[in-house]
Design an enzyme around this catalytic site. Structure first.
Site: not given
Lengths: 371, 578
Positions: A70, A73, A109, A111, A155, A197, A223, A225
């Site tokens: 973590d 990241i 976690e 951030d 998006h 997209c 793209s 879903s």
């Protein structure tokens, strides 16, 4: 004669073996990076963009499972889906319908969350220009031997990505940010994945070395879903990240899967959009780049009880085990008690019934109005 | 291969009498202790209230000058210890709450908290730049707890003069060292629980913390986790000071959403786990169940002979105690699961509770009403009402009215600090005497400000939050409270120091408000550009055409058949077609 050949063979074995040792030792010191970082960003707000948060959390889960801790990241989620009042199962974010896999988990976690996910904060994290009071968990403290994975979802359009419905980041800004990172020696190699997209437009302007990029769709394509869940009421994941997650679930820390396998994830038959990639700025051959170079934090640890002299041939060691240190595994997902979901063929059967009744009542001659 | 020899290192120990002798290193006697406790209280509405408290008591001093910096942390978490010493914090109280505590249905909580995030800190009197320390402290805490506490700045911080006195040792009466801020919009989820659990000595692996599974904890009506740090006296004479860290988690499970309507509770049903062992680092690990209303209201199993009585919140309650440090609590299955079965209903009348709402219509003006109820039949007592309103709701204090029983009630103490646009919020503190068995209403009118277009959040139509009002009071108690200072008191009754026997301290939080500010249409710039460009294109284009376009007559070319026919006629020398 045969004895000579046999003796020759015996003598050459230790030589061959020492060559093997040297190549192994050579490989040990040839990898370019020493640490791994990941920056995972979800840029969309509002409940109907649940799938973007699920996308980001699936990549977070894979990256944590493969070893990145973590502290390395930086997870940015623009809205809270797990504890949203519209979530019928609080503290969960599912990626598969019928609630099979909870990607939020019990040990997460975040951030940057909510209003903190802005273009400015994202660029500051990348370039390292944060105010002095920023805590460590919110900083990208990478150096010139770090491999960084950057994942963006939300998006987007041709040349831009929308942040929280109020601002955008353009592909030129992103390319400049990466150039700043290169000049400040903030990365060794960088893998950029984007699931929006027209995602390929975001990597067209990159010009810094050692960048590899993947996108879920080409310019001019959307793209899509993946699947909605009828109990939660929204689409759970995007197609590209769904198949990416399936691919990553097969990867384990000692896996030898390479980038060419990653490029094949979600072909057009599955994804409807055409995923693209860009490797011209990358110096190594993608076939020799392991998935775990970016998605995992594999420490090359070799435990030996003998000293190895690298300049002269050595006796073959008796037992040599190359161990990769594994990080503690995350809690296994037990199959949850499933709520009843209507079978998929239900709607289809219903419509067939309606059509049958219609034609029975009014006769077959109305068929020409349908077809 | 050479064997490594592990040898003890010689360490020079500085003695207090100044002589230095080097001797073999012996570990210092442990000066910290850890206690954990869970209180389960069935509520009158059929819901169940579980309150976890984890207390670490450490006999050391972060702030004493001249002493060496503390470097060895055992039970006390290092991240918090470093924060305390770096920012010279005397007391720190932070809470994260999801949901609103319904006083009318549930009574009073052991540890009250407002919805959202609340942080109040007393700094040490040696601090020169309190505002700078406050700003850095909020940033550090936002990293520790994964919350957006960095949004706390001067526009939502106040310095209450009377409402938040130190709960621990402290002769600090100078409220310049106190800072209070609340973020009512803050969401609480697993990402806040994860670092909170990691501060506990046993983590979430042993002891009572194994019950904290986020999927059950957040599927509740009320969830609040808090951290309270304060210096306290070790004993009655207060010869030595110790630091106390209390981590509390209060959760109320709703019998409709989780109980499926049946008023039957067990530890497994509430938390999807049972207890198997106490935390090995804990000196005491107990589960208390409030059985004061037993057996008329509910039955409890497994039964236990241990009973304890405590006076808490002005009421003498009886508790069944289960001691987890004893092996027989877990029985043969080595797992401890509590079962409670309800039998009847009962109504509750808390002595003090409050409500708040916004009245008015439209997006220009409004009125904030705060209603405080005193349900004591014959005693009147004063309450301190603190209101912190953001600057964009401009209060008109000349319209402030306080009425009790339809008569004007003049507060005896008013502290008002007006707001400064984009700089400081309003702070209003009033000491109001509540007549017995009455309702007091405080109203003030306000006007909504128009923010600059960059100051709006990405979802401005959601509305803007106003933090809860805080009502602090010493409520007269029906039962004598004990002022005895003993270490063996259960944690839930020793949180607030009791100064006199006849009253107990209560803090009630009202609802937060959600007001809509006049929001501009953010798509207007786009619309204006489109419209202007269209008008210019059409207008200018037409004008340009009028000036520069010329007309010419153009013969249309004849069709192919005619052209061919004309060609043949030309060859023949015959007149052409038209």
């Amino acid at each position: 004669m045969r004895i000579f050949a046999f003796i020759h063979l015996l003598v050459s074995i230790p030589h061959g073996y020492s060559n093997y040792v040297e190549t192994k030792a050579g490989q040990f010191f040839s990898s370019g990076h020493t640490n791994n970082w990941a920056v995972l960003v979800c840029t969309s707000r509002f409940w109907f963009n649940y799938r973007h948060v699920a996308n980001t959390l699936s990549v977070y889960r894979s990256v944590k499972r493969l070893g990145i801790p973590d502290s390395h990241i930086v997870l940015m989620l623009a809205d809270d889906m797990a504890c949203n009042y519209r979530n019928p199962k609080p503290a969960t974010v599912f990626s598969h319908k019928n609630m099979e896999l909870n990607v939020y988990g019990d040990d997460v976690e975040v951030d940057y969350r909510g209003y903190e996910v802005t273009v400015e904060n994202f660029l500051r994290v990348l370039t390292g220009r944060l105010p002095p009071s920023t805590p460590r968990s919110k900083r990208l403290l990478s150096d010139d031997r770090s491999n960084i994975l950057i994942y963006l979802t939300g998006h987007g359009g041709n040349g831009f990505l929308k942040f929280q419905d109020s601002e955008e980041i353009s592909n030129m800004e992103l390319a400049d940010a990466f150039e700043q990172m290169w000049q400040k020696r903030r990365y060794n190699e960088l893998l950029f994945i984007i699931d929006t997209c027209q995602g390929a437009s975001m990597y067209e302007r990159f010009y810094s070395p050692n960048l590899m990029a993947l996108a879920s769709s080409q310019v001019g394509e959307d793209s899509l879903s993946h699947q909605p869940d009828l109990a939660i009421g929204v689409h759970l994941m995007d197609k590209y990240t769904f198949y990416l997650l399936e691919f990553l679930e097969e990867v384990h820390p000692a896996s030898q899967a390479n980038m060419n396998d990653l490029f094949k994830v979600c072909p057009q038959s599955q994804c409807v959009s055409t995923p693209g990639h860009r490797t011209d700025l990358f110096q190594r051959d993608p076939g020799s780049v392991l998935i775990t170079d970016f998605f995992g934090s594999v420490r090359k640890v070799e435990i030996t009880k003998d000293t190895i002299n690298l300049t002269s041939p050595v006796e073959p060691p008796i037992q040599r085990q190359v161990e990769h240190s594994f990080v503690a595994d995350i809690s296994s997902q037990k199959p949850k008690q499933k709520d009843w979901h209507p079978p998929d063929g239900f709607i289809l059967g219903l419509w067939t019934l309606i059509l049958l009744v219609f034609f029975q009542t009014y006769g077959i001659k109305h068929l020409k109005h349908i077809f | 291969m050479n064997e490594r020899q592990w040898q003890s290192t010689d360490v020079e120990v500085n003695r207090s009498d100044g002589t230095k002798n080097s001797e073999t290193f012996t570990p210092a006697p442990a000066k910290d202790q850890f206690q954990e406790e869970l209180v389960i209280r069935p509520l009158h509405s059929g819901d169940i209230y579980a309150s976890f408290q984890f207390r670490t008591l450490w006999d050391t001093d972060f702030l004493q000058e001249g002493q060496k910096k503390v470097s060895h942390y055992r039970l006390f978490p290092k991240s918090l210890g470093q924060v305390l010493s770096k920012f010279s914090v005397q007391e720190l109280h932070i809470s994260f709450t999801q949901g609103f505590w319904r006083t009318m249905q549930w009574g009073q909580p052991f540890i009250p908290s407002p919805p959202g995030a609340e942080l109040w800190v007393w700094f040490h009197h040696t601090v020169s730049d309190v505002d700078g320390n406050w700003k850095e402290l909020t940033n550090v805490l936002s990293g520790i707890f994964c919350a957006s506490l960095n949004f706390i700045d001067m526009t939502n911080t106040v310095q209450p003069s009377a409402s938040f006195k130190p709960l621990g040792l402290g002769n600090a009466t100078d409220h310049r060292f106190l800072r209070y801020a609340t973020l009512p919009r803050e969401i609480v989820c697993t990402e806040n629980l994860t670092p909170w659990k990691k501060l506990l000595p046993c983590g979430s692996k042993a002891g009572l913390a194994v019950l904290m599974k986020s999927e059950k904890l957040f599927h509740s009506s009320f969830h609040s986790q808090a951290v309270h740090i304060r210096p306290i006296c070790q004993d009655e004479q207060c010869t030595s000071k110790a630091w106390e860290l209390r981590q509390t988690l209060n959760v109320v499970f709703d019998h409709y959403t989780s109980g499926q309507g049946k008023k039957e509770w067990s530890l497994f049903k509430m938390f999807s786990r049972t207890l198997t062992e106490a935390c090995p680092l804990a000196s005491s690990s107990k589960v208390y169940v409030d059985i004061t209303d037993n057996p008329e209201l509910f039955e409890l199993s497994p039964a236990t002979p241990l009973l304890s009585q405590a006076v808490v919140l002005g009421d003498r309650r009886t508790y069944s105690v289960y001691d987890l440090t004893r092996a027989e609590t877990f029985g043969q299955l080595r797992s401890f699961n509590l079962l409670l079965r309800w039998k009847g209903d009962n109504m509750l009348r808390p002595l003090l509770h409050a409500e708040r709402y916004v009245a008015g219509f439209g997006l220009q003006t409004g009125e904030i009403h705060t209603v405080i109820y005193n349900n004591h039949p014959y005693r009147a007592f004063p309450v301190l009402l603190m209101d912190s309103v953001p600057w964009y709701l401009q209060l008109y204090i000349h319209t402030l009215t306080v009425t009790s029983k339809s008569r004007d009630n003049k507060p005896s103490y008013i502290h008002y600090q007006p707001a400064k646009d984009r700089h400081r919020p309003h702070l209003l503190e009033m000491l109001i005497q509540l007549p017995p068995h009455s309702m007091t209403e405080v109203t003030v009118q306000f006007e909504r400000a128009l923010l600059k277009w960059t100051e709006y959040t990405p979802d401005p139509n959601h509305g803007f939050y106003v933090g809860s009002s805080v009502i602090s009071a010493l409520v007269p108690s029906m039962v004598a409270m004990s002022t005895n200072f003993t270490q063996d008191q259960p944690l839930f009754s020793s949180f607030v120091p009791v100064k006199e026997e006849s009253s107990y301290f209560v803090r009630v939080y009202t609802e937060p408000l959600l007001v809509n500010l006049p929001t501009p249409d953010f798509s207007m710039p786009y619309n204006v550009i489109c419209l202007t460009c269209t008008v210019v294109a059409v207008g200018y284009g037409s004008f340009y055409n009028l000036l520069t376009r010329t007309f010419q007559v153009d013969e249309p070319s004849p069709p192919l058949a005619k052209r061919l026919a004309n060609f043949i006629r030309r060859i023949r020398g015959v007149p052409l077609l038209a």
